[in-house]
Enzyme design. Structure first.
Site, PDB file in Angstrom:
ATOM      1  N   PHE A   1      -0.387  10.052  -7.965  1.00  0.00           N
ATOM      2  CA  PHE A   1      -0.312   8.630  -7.666  1.00  0.00           C
ATOM      3  C   PHE A   1      -0.884   7.787  -8.783  1.00  0.00           C
ATOM      4  O   PHE A   1      -0.843   6.593  -8.722  1.00  0.00           O
ATOM      5  CB  PHE A   1      -1.043   8.320  -6.355  1.00  0.00           C
ATOM      6  CG  PHE A   1      -0.543   9.159  -5.192  1.00  0.00           C
ATOM      7  CD1 PHE A   1       0.802   9.156  -4.868  1.00  0.00           C
ATOM      8  CD2 PHE A   1      -1.403   9.962  -4.473  1.00  0.00           C
ATOM      9  CE1 PHE A   1       1.272   9.922  -3.825  1.00  0.00           C
ATOM     10  CE2 PHE A   1      -0.944  10.728  -3.412  1.00  0.00           C
ATOM     11  CZ  PHE A   1       0.396  10.704  -3.090  1.00  0.00           C
TER      12      PHE A   1
ATOM     13  N   THR B   1       0.832  -1.205   0.000  1.00  0.00           N
ATOM     14  CA  THR B   1       0.000   0.000   0.000  1.00  0.00           C
ATOM     15  C   THR B   1       0.863   1.250   0.000  1.00  0.00           C
ATOM     16  O   THR B   1       0.597   2.213  -0.725  1.00  0.00           O
ATOM     17  CB  THR B   1      -0.931   0.014   1.226  1.00  0.00           C
ATOM     18  OG1 THR B   1      -1.760  -1.151   1.213  1.00  0.00           O
ATOM     19  CG2 THR B   1      -1.808   1.262   1.228  1.00  0.00           C
TER      20      THR B   1
ATOM     21  N   TRP C   1       2.552   1.533  -3.400  1.00  0.00           N
ATOM     22  CA  TRP C   1       1.581   1.921  -4.432  1.00  0.00           C
ATOM     23  C   TRP C   1       1.500   3.435  -4.575  1.00  0.00           C
ATOM     24  O   TRP C   1       1.321   3.959  -5.668  1.00  0.00           O
ATOM     25  CB  TRP C   1       0.205   1.357  -4.078  1.00  0.00           C
ATOM     26  CG  TRP C   1      -0.873   1.706  -5.060  1.00  0.00           C
ATOM     27  CD1 TRP C   1      -1.213   1.026  -6.194  1.00  0.00           C
ATOM     28  CD2 TRP C   1      -1.785   2.814  -5.008  1.00  0.00           C
ATOM     29  NE1 TRP C   1      -2.255   1.639  -6.842  1.00  0.00           N
ATOM     30  CE2 TRP C   1      -2.630   2.741  -6.127  1.00  0.00           C
ATOM     31  CE3 TRP C   1      -1.966   3.873  -4.098  1.00  0.00           C
ATOM     32  CZ2 TRP C   1      -3.639   3.674  -6.367  1.00  0.00           C
ATOM     33  CZ3 TRP C   1      -2.968   4.799  -4.341  1.00  0.00           C
ATOM     34  CH2 TRP C   1      -3.783   4.700  -5.472  1.00  0.00           C
ATOM     35  N   HIS C   2       1.657   4.143  -3.465  1.00  0.00           N
ATOM     36  CA  HIS C   2       1.544   5.604  -3.505  1.00  0.00           C
ATOM     37  C   HIS C   2       2.777   6.279  -4.081  1.00  0.00           C
ATOM     38  O   HIS C   2       2.694   7.436  -4.500  1.00  0.00           O
ATOM     39  CB  HIS C   2       1.278   6.146  -2.099  1.00  0.00           C
ATOM     40  CG  HIS C   2      -0.141   5.947  -1.640  1.00  0.00           C
ATOM     41  ND1 HIS C   2      -0.571   4.796  -1.018  1.00  0.00           N
ATOM     42  CD2 HIS C   2      -1.236   6.746  -1.741  1.00  0.00           C
ATOM     43  CE1 HIS C   2      -1.859   4.906  -0.736  1.00  0.00           C
ATOM     44  NE2 HIS C   2      -2.292   6.069  -1.169  1.00  0.00           N
ATOM     45  N   GLY C   3       3.905   5.620  -4.109  1.00  0.00           N
ATOM     46  CA  GLY C   3       5.088   6.241  -4.683  1.00  0.00           C
ATOM     47  C   GLY C   3       6.352   5.483  -4.356  1.00  0.00           C
ATOM     48  O   GLY C   3       6.379   4.609  -3.476  1.00  0.00           O
TER      49      GLY C   3
END
Length: 446
Positions: free
Chosen positions: A446, A299, A302-304
């Site tokens: 994102f 998680t 996934w954002h960066g």
């Protein structure tokens, strides 16, 4: 092209609606598809090819998986689809080559992956109509920043949908509310966060640091939930029913509760396609804790690609694990206010990792928040900032904690008061859009 711009509100959207609703029903998917391509290509003229490739790839993989169902080849095609999707996402997001990030790639990649996985599981039939599948992937209301829509959620509506006047009215109302949340609330409190992050370490007081992180917490909530409201509202006008993405997360009384309320479609995606396939909570406590750690590592990533996003994911994994071990039982026995205060403190510290990104800036804010900064507890500059924003903070608290959604989704035209309130929100939002230069969407990156 973003929703809160003159270009979208007064050029693209009216022209699209005219073409869409005047066209015969059998032509509407075609208009929606090409309208969505124009919407995306306006800001990403090159990367629209990437999205089309992803669409075609998963369309073909879905057909192949269905054709070879119950044979080893089906699993091979599923693995091929996942590798291609994650390969594209990883290359553009994590390669470190300095390439511009294709807008919305994290969202539409997860959508197309859910499709091929569900076809493999036998939960949906493969889509044989390439146009209908293209609409699923490219649909402009939720293409850029979600909510993440699974194919099975709207499979029937892709083939046959009908938007009633009540649907359109409810959708327009939802869009207007989302626009107001984004433009009137998120943008204005975001100015305070930007101002505080530019303060030097000698001037950053303890109260100013907390006020800055609180400002960011409100900014990202009203920014992202406002966008989700606009996407859900536009979908409703077109006859689609997208899933909810937020359920008053700042009312949460634990971190487990918070992640049942925040970015719900992302949490649901990871639960269904990662956590449960890993074993979920079916293989004992130790395995469950490992699964939580894996999911929250993913998680964060996934954002960066930045280490701060991984740290942010690990921060929440730590408290989710502690709640599974012992903290959850303690919180269930404590007054709800104690659970709420604990959850908000954890979330606010987490926003430090998420928003500031640079190690030095994160350390500066955390030290100041703990009272170890170089500046005093409060200053005249802090008081001046607070005097300018306290009314907005009160409105934000009411919007995030007190005001409740109408679950029946009454149409906005039933009462004169509803009409006047929504008209006021719309007019004020438009005035701010025309006048303001600060109008970011935080989740676009994102």
């Amino acid at each position: 092209m973003v929703f809160s711009t003159v270009l979208f509100l007064f050029r693209f959207l009216p022209l699209f609606f005219i073409c869409y609703f005047l066209a015969p029903k059998r032509m509407r998917n075609l208009i929606l598809f090409f309208g969505s391509l124009i919407f995306y290509a306006w800001g990403e003229p090159v990367y629209v090819v990437l999205m089309l490739f992803s669409t075609l790839s998963d369309y073909i993989h879905g057909l192949l998986i269905e054709k070879f169902r119950d044979k080893p080849a089906a699993k091979a095609f599923l693995v091929s689809s996942v590798i291609i999707n994650l390969g594209l996402l990883g290359f553009f997001k994590y390669s470190g080559l300095g390439l511009p990030l294709p807008i919305g790639i994290s969202f539409y990649t997860f959508q197309t992956m859910s499709y091929t996985i569900d076809v493999y599981r036998g939960e949906v039939k493969a889509q044989h109509n390439l146009l209908d599948f293209g609409v699923f992937v490219a649909m402009f209301p939720q293409l850029i920043a979600g909510p993440i829509v699974k194919y099975k959620t709207i499979a029937d509506e892709l083939r046959d949908r009908h938007a009633t006047w009540d649907d359109m009215a409810a959708g327009a109302s939802r869009f207007t509310i989302g626009l107001g949340k984004k433009v009137l609330l998120a943008n204005n409190i975001g100015l305070l966060f930007t101002e505080i992050t530019n303060v030097g370490k000698e001037e950053l007081t303890m109260t100013m640091a907390w006020m800055g992180i609180l400002a960011y917490a409100f900014q990202i909530y009203f920014d992202f939930s406002g966008y989700s409201d606009m996407a859900i509202g536009l979908g409703r006008i077109l006859g689609f029913h997208f899933p909810e993405n937020f359920n008053y997360p700042y009312r949460a009384v634990s971190i487990t509760d918070f992640w049942r309320r925040w970015h719900m479609t992302l949490s649901s995606w990871f639960k269904e396609y990662v956590y449960i396939p890993l074993g979920g909570n079916r293989r004992g406590l130790k395995r469950q804790l490992v699964n939580i750690l894996i999911v929250w590592s993913l998680t964060g990533v996934w954002h960066g690609a930045g280490w701060n996003f991984l740290l942010w994911g690990m921060w929440f994994a730590l408290f989710l694990i502690m709640e599974k071990l012992f903290l959850g039982k303690l919180l269930s026995k404590a007054p709800k206010f104690v659970g709420w205060l604990y959850a908000m403190l954890v979330v606010l510290v987490g926003w430090c990792f998420f928003s500031l990104e640079q190690p030095g800036k994160i350390a500066l804010f955390l030290k100041a928040m703990l009272g170890f900064g170089e500046a005093s507890f409060i200053s005249t500059e802090t008081l001046y900032m607070f005097s300018n924003y306290w009314i907005l903070f009160v409105i934000l608290c009411i919007g995030a904690l007190v005001v409740k959604k109408n679950k029946k989704e009454k149409t906005f035209g039933r009462t004169l008061l509803e009409i006047l309130l929504l008209a006021a929100v719309l007019l004020l939002s438009i005035a701010n859009i025309v006048d303001a230069s600060y109008n970011p969407f935080l989740y676009f990156r994102f």
